[in-house]
Design a protein around this motif. Structure first.
Motif, PDB file in Angstrom:
ATOM      1  N   LYS A  71       4.757  -0.166 -11.995  1.00 33.03           N
ATOM      2  CA  LYS A  71       5.778  -0.839 -11.202  1.00 33.03           C
ATOM      3  C   LYS A  71       5.646  -2.312 -11.524  1.00 33.03           C
ATOM      4  CE  LYS A  71       6.016   1.826  -6.926  1.00 33.03           C
ATOM      5  NZ  LYS A  71       5.642   1.786  -5.532  1.00 33.03           N
ATOM      6  N   TYR A 110      -6.085  16.166   5.394  1.00 30.89           N
ATOM      7  CA  TYR A 110      -6.445  15.049   6.267  1.00 30.89           C
ATOM      8  C   TYR A 110      -7.744  15.274   7.042  1.00 30.89           C
ATOM      9  CZ  TYR A 110      -6.191  11.681  10.044  1.00 30.89           C
ATOM     10  OH  TYR A 110      -6.494  10.700  10.942  1.00 30.89           O
ATOM     11  N   LYS A 112       4.189   7.769 -12.748  1.00 34.32           N
ATOM     12  CA  LYS A 112       5.274   6.770 -12.783  1.00 34.32           C
ATOM     13  C   LYS A 112       5.373   6.165 -14.179  1.00 34.32           C
ATOM     14  CE  LYS A 112       6.158   5.737  -8.097  1.00 34.32           C
ATOM     15  NZ  LYS A 112       5.057   5.945  -7.171  1.00 34.32           N
ATOM     16  N   TYR A 169       0.314  -6.472  -1.170  1.00 31.06           N
ATOM     17  CA  TYR A 169       0.086  -6.295   0.269  1.00 31.06           C
ATOM     18  C   TYR A 169      -0.127  -4.822   0.617  1.00 31.06           C
ATOM     19  CZ  TYR A 169       1.051 -10.960   2.197  1.00 31.06           C
ATOM     20  OH  TYR A 169       0.984 -12.267   2.563  1.00 31.06           O
ATOM     21  N   MET A 170       0.677  -3.981  -0.021  1.00 28.23           N
ATOM     22  CA  MET A 170       0.565  -2.541   0.257  1.00 28.23           C
ATOM     23  C   MET A 170      -0.840  -2.052  -0.060  1.00 28.23           C
ATOM     24  SD  MET A 170       3.880  -0.515  -0.955  1.00 28.23           S
ATOM     25  CE  MET A 170       5.473  -1.123  -0.597  1.00 28.23           C
ATOM     26  N   LEU A 211       3.763  -5.236  -3.293  1.00 26.95           N
ATOM     27  CA  LEU A 211       2.876  -4.152  -3.731  1.00 26.95           C
ATOM     28  C   LEU A 211       1.415  -4.531  -3.529  1.00 26.95           C
ATOM     29  CD1 LEU A 211       4.688  -3.006  -6.952  1.00 26.95           C
ATOM     30  CD2 LEU A 211       4.345  -1.679  -4.887  1.00 26.95           C
ATOM     31  N   LYS A 267      -5.496   8.483  -1.197  1.00 22.90           N
ATOM     32  CA  LYS A 267      -4.157   8.740  -0.662  1.00 22.90           C
ATOM     33  C   LYS A 267      -3.824  10.236  -0.721  1.00 22.90           C
ATOM     34  CE  LYS A 267       0.320   6.615  -1.130  1.00 22.90           C
ATOM     35  NZ  LYS A 267       1.167   5.857  -2.014  1.00 22.90           N
ATOM     36  N   HIS A 268      -4.147  10.846  -1.852  1.00 22.00           N
ATOM     37  CA  HIS A 268      -3.842  12.275  -2.016  1.00 22.00           C
ATOM     38  C   HIS A 268      -4.605  13.114  -1.001  1.00 22.00           C
ATOM     39  CE1 HIS A 268      -1.315  12.060  -5.447  1.00 22.00           C
ATOM     40  NE2 HIS A 268      -2.205  11.426  -6.185  1.00 22.00           N
ATOM     41  N   PHE A 271      -3.338  -3.671   2.562  1.00 21.61           N
ATOM     42  CA  PHE A 271      -3.306  -3.059   3.889  1.00 21.61           C
ATOM     43  C   PHE A 271      -3.543  -1.553   3.839  1.00 21.61           C
ATOM     44  CE2 PHE A 271      -0.701  -6.906   4.727  1.00 21.61           C
ATOM     45  CZ  PHE A 271      -1.532  -7.461   5.681  1.00 21.61           C
ATOM     46  N   GLY A 272      -3.601  -1.005   2.633  1.00 22.96           N
ATOM     47  CA  GLY A 272      -3.837   0.430   2.493  1.00 22.96           C
ATOM     48  C   GLY A 272      -5.293   0.779   2.830  1.00 22.96           C
ATOM     49  N   THR A 318       3.012  -1.581   4.774  1.00 23.03           N
ATOM     50  CA  THR A 318       3.473  -2.932   5.113  1.00 23.03           C
ATOM     51  C   THR A 318       4.726  -2.905   6.005  1.00 23.03           C
ATOM     52  OG1 THR A 318       4.741  -3.063   3.065  1.00 23.03           O
ATOM     53  CG2 THR A 318       2.544  -4.028   3.033  1.00 23.03           C
ATOM     54  N   GLU A 328       5.218  11.251  -0.013  1.00 23.22           N
ATOM     55  CA  GLU A 328       3.813  11.506   0.283  1.00 23.22           C
ATOM     56  C   GLU A 328       3.289  10.567   1.375  1.00 23.22           C
ATOM     57  OE1 GLU A 328       1.541  12.028  -3.384  1.00 23.22           O
ATOM     58  OE2 GLU A 328      -0.147  11.141  -2.316  1.00 23.22           O
ATOM     59  N   ASN A 335      -6.026  12.160   1.770  1.00 23.14           N
ATOM     60  CA  ASN A 335      -5.626  11.804   3.130  1.00 23.14           C
ATOM     61  C   ASN A 335      -4.317  12.491   3.507  1.00 23.14           C
ATOM     62  OD1 ASN A 335      -6.261  10.208   5.459  1.00 23.14           O
ATOM     63  ND2 ASN A 335      -4.431   9.001   4.962  1.00 23.14           N
ATOM     64  N   ALA A 336      -3.420  12.614   2.536  1.00 19.31           N
ATOM     65  CA  ALA A 336      -2.112  13.200   2.837  1.00 19.31           C
ATOM     66  C   ALA A 336      -2.184  14.721   2.933  1.00 19.31           C
ATOM     67  CB  ALA A 336      -1.105  12.792   1.774  1.00 19.31           C
ATOM     68  N   PHE A 337      -2.944  15.344   2.046  1.00 15.89           N
ATOM     69  CA  PHE A 337      -2.862  16.801   1.971  1.00 15.89           C
ATOM     70  C   PHE A 337      -4.066  17.544   2.565  1.00 15.89           C
ATOM     71  CE2 PHE A 337      -0.077  15.235  -1.430  1.00 15.89           C
ATOM     72  CZ  PHE A 337       1.103  15.837  -1.028  1.00 15.89           C
TER      73      PHE A 337
END
Lengths: 480, 399, 414
Positions: free
Chosen positions: C172, C383, C268, C180-181, C178, C376-377, C184-185, B238, B166, C379-381
């Motif tokens: 997770k 946009y 997850k 950082y992800m 993670l 995220k969803h 920066f997301g 990242t 995704e 934005n991805a599908f």
């Protein structure tokens, strides 16, 4: 020119500095003086009596015409005779021939009366097999040739004899299959052998530095074996064998490095198991050469690579050791090598004592005294044992191991990696008699993969290996 | 000393993957985000096509080396200019690999590593391999290649489940222009077939199998795409902060802080592959010097290469912002020129000049060279020898 | 010329280079093992008190007694580097962070922003980016001591305690990468587990050392910190509470029950349990049923209706009855293994899931934290529409107009 037996005898004895072991015996043959000369220690007395002395002294038939011809053609007809002049005959005398000098004869008659005193054919100690033939070569070239001949009944087998050594005049036999070996390589080898100018050849290893292309190289470039089945196997692949009188070790050329990973056992065992064993040997080589170096590198530079729980264990045991990891490892290696050397040359019953002293007392006390740490002892011992997975290369590996330790201490893992590439580049750079040393890996030869790390069944190995520069007749057999 | 066709393919494969797994994915991401995967695909396909073109030309050039071939098509002056440009290209590629490797080694493996300890053994190794010739490099490459391949697949596959498809969406959200910008800016990381120009006359085409080349090219492309997919899928936003693609991936895939032991083995193999690649470009560098200055022996050009490798590390420490030089438009123009324009010009010129006739000169020397090659590399025709044997056997059978 | 060539022949040059290298690197032959020259930090904690940065490092201390392998050293300073240096000074060694497994951030520093701390630790001190990241409350030195004691006295580590609890929103391991992800997301949201320190043992806490006082005294004294000599043992307490960060600063703390509800949006995390009340049908008699959830799969679809973003979430789960609490159970109880999933139970479970999910989304809307990846969803599908929508609402309020539609599919685990 007619011979005066007595004078010739004197001349020969004089040339041999009146050596005490030269015997001569005078007999009469129809009123003619006949002197029989031989070297007692190397002559088969019974044979001499039965085939030379008795026939001459007891010959009762009448002779008409030339006595020399009669002696040669009738009296001594049961043995193979040569007719030689004095100098040649003297040489033959040294090769255990018996000389028959007869007054008035044009030449000296000589016959081979060699008394072969050799040790029995036994299994060579460093080529032990679980399954497979147990015969090994001994020190007699004749016996060794017999062991080969017995196995090969073809006109293809060529035995080319040479004599080397100005003083020793050692007999050397070059063996190959004329339809399999590359003629160019055979003649190159024979030429090289002929050009050798040396006083004496005591062992086949004397020839190695003359035959290999990089005499100073650390790596062995000529194969050796003590077993006729291995020699024959290698010859069937197109190699040339060299047998030297006085040594049980036969040389084989060309040599590629993979030969050391293979064993005669491999061809008698089950293929899948053999494949696993070969992989184990390769891993063993890597462990033997690199493990101490990597350990030093990890200790000095890269503890972060070691998993934490393992690191704690190492730290606990290395605490308080006065030496640096390099010195510690070198100390243990030195200890190991000294013990090995001592053990090798000691009488067997003392050897056991040394093992106990070395392993138990020295090792244990060194650890207890805090001179070395248990992981170091374990790693060096592991490396030391894995050397002997490939015993024939143990010498080379111990040098490489020392270099790897040095590089590991100076430069760490990065240095060890470059060292590995250097060794690879070095090995790929030389060819042994037109056979790439690292074949069939570099250059990659697909058909030879059947007998590289994995071993196919014998019936699948239809072609002779291309890694070896052999005759282009590569098909082992016809059929599926 | 010639190399066989398979070895050529392996060198192409190693060259294709050489610069791709250090800083490149993170650099690409800064411009074209996760769509960079397409930039890599596009440029690698172009490199693949160029590999075909150059090999085709090399095959038709017979025993001529690149200097002789270019001279006969384009004249001495143009030839020398082209060779100088190629020299620059290889110098840049070497600098790129060497600096990447130095950062990697210094940053990942050591707390402190002096440039001296880094560069001295490397220069010695490169010098040795170059001096021994292309066959030596090819053979080492042949051994290393498979370990590297398996290792990279192992590392990447371990992280595969963590990659989120995704995160690649939306595709091309800012259009295609960032992709082209990215391709232009980072072109010096590509152009992995150019080295083949310097191997004219050193490749034995007697066992040529075009399918083999296609397979190796595809393997390289698929491998790079796979790694990039996992890299961008795992690190997502990242990604630009990960300058060491493979080692960072292996580190992240493990639960523990330290990189797992097996992964270290792979990282180690990767260093070996980089060293081989450096030697390959060093060899091309050496050949270019030989042709430009008409030097016959190998000694001095090799020393020049060693000195260059040595100086490279020093320059990096002395000139601040060396990395920026690689990213300057001027460098991009030069690399595009040498990677794509020069081979094309040579190809067209060669095709025009030798439209109907092949410059293959079957003289005595040629045959002699081939014969040597046949013995040393065993490139004799297996089929021929086998069929001969079969014929003989057949006769015997008939008798 | 020829002589020159032989002198400079590459083969000899290689030899010379090796000799030069050897001469220069020879001192390394006597170099001590790095693990002896560096203090190996396994856990690092950072917090702030007024304007002083406080750090505590759990350091490996080799010795034959494996239960006392970890010691705590404290330090403080105006800046982080000064604080770390003060620890280094008290240790008398450089600190090696390559084996650092856990980075702990105190409540105060979390409020002020942690990105600079993480940057310093990962970039300068080379803490691995997969080191676990936690938020702790309580005194830093006591917390460090408690974790060190857990790691030594029990066959257990802090990492294991955190990982045992599956109730992460992202399911997770929480680590720096993670975090950082998230940072920066697009939404800047990061979630890490929050561990607290208790004076008394709690139902879910882990005792910090059998003889806490004794082992607590085993630390060195840092320039600013020092060890308390015989303090009563403290207890680590982790119940699945999560700290939510927005652009590097804590904005919220999610309690475990809410974490469970948020988890329905994330596939997850595949396990969990659902409790439904008042199930009354042919099999259950006004029962409270706890079902175990497995193989959860979540499918998220996004669309825009009348300019409003529409979030369709389809939750597929397999369930099995774990516990039934009812009055006067009959022998039907024995048949439940095969037929436990009655229409009534399914209906109740569905209702429960739907209400929980709505509640979770409302919680996100209220707190303006997109912990479930809505941004995220879309934005991805979707946009282009999403971009336009974001321009209208701004990045803080995009959750407000989200319409949630839920479909559920409940299967028996048998």
């Amino acid at each position: 020119m007619k011979i005066d037996a007595q004078k010739v005898e004197e001349r020969i004895k004089e040339r041999l500095h009146f050596s005490s072991d030269i015997k001569s015996r005078a007999v009469k043959f129809f009123n003619c003086n006949v002197i029989i000369m031989y070297i007692a220690e190397i002559t088969d007395n019974k044979l001499l009596n039965d085939t030379v002395i008795y026939p001459i002294t007891s010959y009762s038939k009448t002779i008409t015409g030339d006595k020399y011809a009669a002696l040669r053609d009738k009296v001594l007809s049961s043995i193979e005779l040569n007719e030689l002049d004095v100098d040649e005959a003297t040489d033959k005398l040294l090769h255990a021939h018996t000389l028959v000098l007869m007054d008035g004869a044009p030449k000296i008659l000589t016959a081979d009366m060699e008394k072969i005193t050799v040790r029995a054919i036994a299994e060579p100690p460093n080529n032990l097999v679980i399954k497979g033939p147990r015969e090994g070569f001994n020190e007699s070239l004749k016996y060794n040739l017999a062991l080969i001949r017995r196995r090969v009944k073809t006109d293809d087998l060529v035995v080319q004899n040479l004599e080397l050594g100005k003083l020793t005049k050692t007999q050397i036999s070059v063996l190959y299959f004329s339809s399999v070996a590359d003629k160019k390589i055979v003649s190159e080898i024979v030429d090289k052998l002929k050009k050798i100018d040396i006083d004496g050849v005591v062992d086949s290893h004397y020839l190695i530095s003359y035959l290999q292309k990089n005499p100073h190289s650390l790596f062995k470039q000529i194969g050796d074996t003590e077993k006729p089945d291995i020699l024959l196997g290698k010859m069937l692949e197109g190699r040339v064998g060299i047998l030297v009188d006085g040594t049980p070790i036969a040389l084989t050329l060309p040599f590629i490095i993979i030969e050391d990973l293979q064993n005669s056992d491999d061809y008698y065992g089950q293929p899948i198991h053999v494949t696993l064993v070969r992989i184990l040997r390769l891993v063993g080589v890597v462990i033997a050469v690199l493990l101490p170096g990597i350990y030093i590198a990890l200790e000095i530079y890269h503890y972060k690579i070691i998993p934490l729980s393992f690191l704690v264990t190492i730290m606990n045991t290395t605490q308080g050791i006065p030496f640096s990891p390099f010195v510690e490892v070198i100390f243990v290696i030195l200890l190991f090598e000294i013990l090995y050397e001592a053990n090798l040359r000691m009488p067997q019953y003392l050897g056991i004592a040394t093992s106990i002293v070395g392993a138990l007392i020295l090792g244990e006390t060194a650890v207890n005294a805090g001179l070395v740490s248990p992981p170091t002892v374990m790693i060096v011992a592991l490396s030391g044992i894995t050397f002997y997975i490939i015993p024939s290369q143990a010498g080379q590996f111990s040098v490489l191991r020392a270099v790897a330790c040095l590089v590991g201490a100076c430069l760490g893992i990065y240095g060890i990696l470059l060292f590995c590439v250097y060794v690879l580049a070095y090995l790929s750079s030389f060819d042994s008699y037109n056979s790439a040393y690292l074949a069939p890996t570099a250059p990659y030869i697909a058909s030879d993969q059947k007998d590289f790390m994995m071993r196919a069944t014998i019936n699948e190995m239809k072609n002779r290996p291309r890694s070896i520069a052999n005759n282009r007749n590569n098909l082992r057999r016809r059929g599926k | 000393m010639k190399i066989n066709y398979r070895q050529t393919c392996i060198l192409i494969f190693l060259s294709q993957i050489a610069l791709k797994f250090l800083a490149l994915p993170s650099l690409l991401y800064t411009k074209s985000e996760s769509n960079s995967i397409f930039v890599a695909l596009f440029l690698m396909v172009i490199d693949g096509i160029y590999a075909f073109l150059i090999l085709n030309l090399a095959e038709n050039s017979g025993e001529k080396n690149i200097y002789e071939f270019m001279k006969s098509c384009l004249g001495t002056v143009v030839t020398k200019i082209f060779l100088v440009l190629l020299l620059v290209k290889f110098a840049l590629s070497m600098a790129n690999i060497s600096k990447g490797l130095e950062f990697f080694v210094a940053d990942n493996l050591y707390n402190e590593l002096s440039w001296f300890a880094y560069i001295l053994p490397l220069a010695a190794l490169i010098g040795y391999m170059i001096y021994k010739g292309i066959r030596n490099i090819a053979r080492v490459g042949e051994i290393v290649c498979w370990f590297v391949l398996v290792g990279i697949i192992f590392i990447t596959a371990k992280s595969f489940s963590g990659a989120e498809a995704e995160s690649f969406l939306p595709l091309f959200k800012d259009g295609l222009s960032p992709l082209f910008e990215s391709a232009f800016k980072y072109s010096s990381w590509f152009g992995s077939s150019t080295f083949l120009l310097l191997l004219f006359g050193k490749i034995d085409f007697s066992k040529k199998k075009t399918g083999q080349l296609v397979r190796y090219l595809l393997l390289a492309i698929v491998l790079v795409q796979f790694v990039y997919y996992v890299f961008y899928g795992v690190f997502q936003v990242t990604s630009p902060t990960h300058n060491f693609c493979l080692s960072d991936l292996s580190q992240f895939s493990s639960l523990h802080t330290s990189i797992e032991e097996l992964s270290w083995l792979v990282v180690a193999l990767w260093i070996v592959a980089q060293a081989v690649q450096l030697a390959l470009y060093g060899y091309c560098f050496q050949q270019a010097i030989k042709y430009i200055f008409n030097i016959k022996n190998n000694v001095f050009p090799t020393i020049v290469v060693m000195l260059y490798v040595f100086v490279l590390s020093l320059i990096g420490d002395l000139i601040i912002g060396l990395e920026q030089i690689f990213l300057s438009p001027a460098v991009s123009v030069i690399t595009i020129c040498t990677q794509y324009v020069i081979p094309l010009v040579i190809f067209i010129a060669g095709k025009i000049k030798y439209k109907n006739k092949k410059p293959r000169n079957k003289n005595k020397d040629d045959n002699q060279q081939r014969a040597d090659d046949v013995v040393t590399e065993h490139t004799f025709k297996q089929d021929d020898s086998q069929s001969e044997t079969k014929k003989q056997d057949g006769k015997k059978g008939a008798v | 010329m020829k002589k020159l060539k032989t002198i400079f022949s590459p083969r000899k040059l290689v030899l010379w280079l090796c000799i030069v290298l050897l001469v220069f690197t020879l001192p390394q032959l006597n170099a001590k093992a790095m693990s002896q020259t560096e203090a190996i930090v396994t856990m690092m904690f950072v917090d702030k008190e007024q304007d002083t940065i406080k750090v505590s490092a759990v350091v490996l201390a080799p010795g034959q007694d494996r239960t006392k392998n970890q010691q705590v050293y404290n330090g403080e300073g105006e800046t982080l580097s000064a604080a770390v240096d003060s620890v280094s000074l008290s240790l008398g060694k450089d600190m090696g962070f390559a084996q650092c497994q856990i980075m702990g951030l105190g409540d105060n520093i979390c409020k002020d922003g942690v990105i600079n701390v993480l940057d310093y630790m990962t970039r300068t001190k080379k803490v691995g980016r997969n080191a676990g990241l936690i938020n702790f409350s309580g005194k830093i030195d006591e917390f460090a001591q408690a974790t060190a004691d857990v790691n030594t006295s029990k066959n257990l580590s802090l990492e294991e305690i955190i990982n045992f609890d599956k109730r992460f929103i992202l399911a997770k391991n929480s680590n720096i990468e993670l975090f950082y992800m998230g940072y920066f997301g697009d939404t800047g949201i990061g979630i890490i587990p929050k561990i607290s320190l208790l004076d008394k043992p709690y139902k879910n806490s882990v005792e910090a050392g059998q003889s806490g006082g004794e082992s607590a005294g085993a630390g060195g004294s840092g320039s600013g910190g020092g060890q308390s000599q015989s303090k009563p043992p403290k207890y680590l307490f982790y119940d699945g509470t999560m700290s939510v960060f927005k652009f590097g600063k804590t904005v919220n703390t999610i309690i475990p029950t809410m974490v469970d509800k948020l988890n329905y949006f994330v596939d997850k995390n595949q396990t969990g349990s659902i409790t439904v009340e008042g199930v009354n049908d042919y099999l259950y008699n006004n029962a409270r049923v706890v079902v175990n959830m497995a193989n959860k799969k979540v499918f998220t679809f996004v669309s825009f209706k009348d300019g409003k973003p529409n979030l369709d979430v389809s939750v597929h789960i397999s369930v099995m009855v774990e516990e039934v609490d009812e009055e006067n159970p009959t022998q039907k109880i024995l048949r439940r293994n095969q037929e436990f999933l009655t229409p009534e139970l399914v209906k109740k479970i569905k209702e429960k899931i739907e209400s929980d999910m709505h509640e979770a989304l409302d919680y996100c809307k209220q707190n303006k934290i997109d912990v479930i990846g809505v941004y995220k969803h879309f934005n991805a599908f979707a946009y282009k529409k999403w971009k336009k929508y974001i321009q209208q609402t701004g990045k803080d309020n995009f959750l407000n107009d989200i319409d949630l539609h839920i479909t559920t599919l409940i299967k028996s685990e048998f």
